[in-house]
Scaffold this active site. Structure first.
Site, mmCIF file in Angstrom:
data_model
loop_
_atom_site.group_PDB
_atom_site.id
_atom_site.type_symbol
_atom_site.label_atom_id
_atom_site.label_comp_id
_atom_site.label_asym_id
_atom_site.label_seq_id
_atom_site.Cartn_x
_atom_site.Cartn_y
_atom_site.Cartn_z
ATOM 1 N N SER A 1 0.942 -1.343 -0.012
ATOM 2 C CA SER A 1 0.004 -0.506 0.129
ATOM 3 C C SER A 1 0.740 1.295 0.239
ATOM 4 C CB SER A 1 -0.381 -0.186 1.034
ATOM 5 O OG SER A 1 -0.025 -0.023 2.633
ATOM 6 N N HIS B 1 -39.657 22.996 -10.572
ATOM 7 C CA HIS B 1 -39.825 22.045 -12.409
ATOM 8 C C HIS B 1 -39.022 23.178 -13.298
ATOM 9 C CE1 HIS B 1 -42.377 19.880 -10.353
ATOM 10 N NE2 HIS B 1 -43.608 21.077 -10.039
ATOM 11 N N SER C 1 -14.095 26.826 -27.719
ATOM 12 C CA SER C 1 -14.161 25.197 -28.336
ATOM 13 C C SER C 1 -12.399 25.489 -30.017
ATOM 14 C CB SER C 1 -15.549 25.314 -29.812
ATOM 15 O OG SER C 1 -15.526 24.485 -30.659
ATOM 16 N N LYS D 1 -17.744 30.355 -29.322
ATOM 17 C CA LYS D 1 -17.956 29.530 -28.204
ATOM 18 C C LYS D 1 -17.327 29.983 -27.090
ATOM 19 C CE LYS D 1 -20.285 26.549 -27.584
ATOM 20 N NZ LYS D 1 -20.363 24.828 -27.441
ATOM 21 N N GLU E 1 -18.696 22.647 -15.410
ATOM 22 C CA GLU E 1 -19.506 21.022 -16.097
ATOM 23 C C GLU E 1 -18.265 20.216 -14.969
ATOM 24 O OE1 GLU E 1 -19.133 21.015 -20.044
ATOM 25 O OE2 GLU E 1 -21.185 22.666 -19.931
#
Length: 466
Positions: free
Chosen positions: A29, A162, A283, A289, A296
């Site tokens: 380990s 919603h 991008s 972009k 994210e």
């Protein structure tokens, strides 16, 4: 002495030959528990001092051990220490090097302890430090949210259920919802620190020791509130790591929810916020972009932290008391989760700090989707004296009329409203703007700017004490 024989000697006389290569691979380990070197040496220094104070080892031997351990610590921190897989773990690597430095006296260090309580101590110290670091990172994130919330305590935006427009709120109020979430995360981290503040060293393998050790001295020297009370539980407990991971998973879920909103808000379709270039990417093919990659990635990393919790729960779920080698699998997932959460918290703090709010776009959206319909129903109850269910039904008819006219509620002519219900008067129009709607939500914890500022003030004071 070669490393193979050295390893055999540390296992004891029970083994006449070294491990098979496969056994060595699965058993070692050191490639991950080397992270515990500082905690291991700290525990050994305190343990040696206690042994000397109790007369279990001589002062001369204690001085030699202490000097040797400090040399080992320096070698590791300077990068000159060689970690060996043949010596399995951090404990045996340090002990072997100590023996090279000071000779057979090094063997006295392991008096009245086992690798079982040694690793329980090391891991608990490490998790405790990480929980404290996480708490500080949460405090920093909350402080940045409070700055934005205070600046935008009166900035209108649509509130959603919603993901559909529900009622007008303020952006400050919305951000304060995350302050509450991360505040609970902070509270949970403080709780787990308190619960894990018990020291397992001295439990030895599982039954305690016949040597006259002073566990209270050791606990105090290592910064623990007190020693653990049951030697079996001391070496078999990993609740402290499970709690840390559970709290980390909840915090990561909150980070993921905020990330999702940042991603949605920064789209051209919403245009509620603009992320700074520091937390965006471009991008490779589309020059226009600006991608919210930091948000994210924070959203995605929640999966790693959740996975770490499931990993350790699964490791522990079927283990008989006391220690089993399965528990070696407690560390890698915990190490990774702690590092992932730290990075995610720091990234989110940066995004919140640099956030640019498109207030005009938010305000325009706050009045869309008949967001003040509930205010219309409330007026019918408060002024016209109707039961809420009847008021709800009448307001539904008013919304249908607005849809037919393709206009806002406030643009429907009064005669048409009175045709729906004669109790409606011109007074109702005063309550149908998003601004009025928000100002009237003065209930404790509501979205009225004065109430938002009250809660910001509360959290500023609480954060100082946290």
């Amino acid at each position: 002495m070669n490393q193979k024989n050295q390893s055999n000697q540390m296992w004891g006389g029970r083994f006449s030959s070294g491990p098979d290569t496969i056994m060595e691979d699965i058993n070692a380990s050191i490639h991950f528990d080397c992270k515990l070197y500082a905690q291991d040496i700290q525990g050994s220094l305190v343990h040696a001092a206690m042994l000397a104070q109790q007369g279990i080892i001589s002062k001369i031997d204690h001085q030699a051990i202490e000097k040797g351990l400090k040399i080992v610590l320096q070698e590791i921190e300077e990068g000159s220490f060689t970690f060996s897989r043949k010596l399995e773990d951090i404990h045996m690597n340090i002990e072997a090097r100590l023996a090279e430095l000071i000779g057979p006296v090094a063997g006295r260090l392991h008096t009245a302890r086992s690798r079982n309580d040694q690793v329980a101590l090391d891991f608990r110290l490490w998790v405790k430090e990480q929980a404290k670091k996480t708490a500080e990172n949460l405090k920093t994130l909350i402080s940045k949210l409070l700055i934005q919330a205070e600046e935008h305590a009166a900035t209108l935006m649509p509130g959603f259920t919603h993901l559909q427009t529900a009622q007008p709120v303020t952006f400050g109020h919305h951000l304060m919802a995350y302050v509450e979430m991360f505040g609970r995360d902070l509270s949970r981290m403080r709780d787990v620190i308190h619960r894990m503040d018990e020291m397992p060293l001295g439990a030895a393998a599982l039954a305690g020791t016949s040597f006259p050790i002073d566990r209270f001295m050791t606990a105090k020297a290592l910064g623990f509130r007190e020693p653990t009370r049951n030697s079996i539980d001391s070496v078999s407990d990993r609740d402290f790591a499970l709690e840390f991971l559970a709290d980390a998973a909840i915090a990561a879920t909150h980070l993921s929810r905020l990330s999702e909103e940042i991603i949605i808000w920064s789209t051209p379709q919403f245009n509620f916020i603009c992320l700074s270039d520091a937390f965006s990417t471009g991008s490779s093919i589309m020059p226009q972009k600006k991608n919210p990659d930091a948000a994210e990635l924070v959203r995605a990393k929640t999966g790693r932290i959740n996975g770490a919790l499931v990993t350790l729960l699964t490791v522990m779920k079927g283990l008989p008391l006391a220690y089993s080698k399965d528990m070696q699998e407690d560390k890698e997932a915990t190490f990774d989760a702690a590092a992932t959460l730290e990075l995610s918290l720091i990234a989110m703090t940066g995004m919140i700090s640099d956030l640019i709010v498109q207030a005009a776009t938010m305000e325009k959206a706050a009045g869309s989707g008949y967001a003040t319909a509930t205010d219309f129903a409330d007026w019918l109850v408060r002024v016209a004296g109707l039961p809420f269910r009847e008021a709800h039904h009448i307001t539904g008819q008013v919304v249908i009329a607005a849809e037919y006219r393709q206009c806002d509620l406030a643009q429907i002519p009064l005669p048409e409203l009175q045709a729906i219900h004669p109790a409606i008067t011109e007074d109702v129009f005063k309550f149908l703007s998003p601004n009025e709607s928000v100002k009237n939500r003065k209930s404790y914890g509501g979205t009225a700017p004065e109430e938002v500022r009250r809660q910001i003030c509360y959290w500023k004071k609480r954060l100082v004490k946290a």
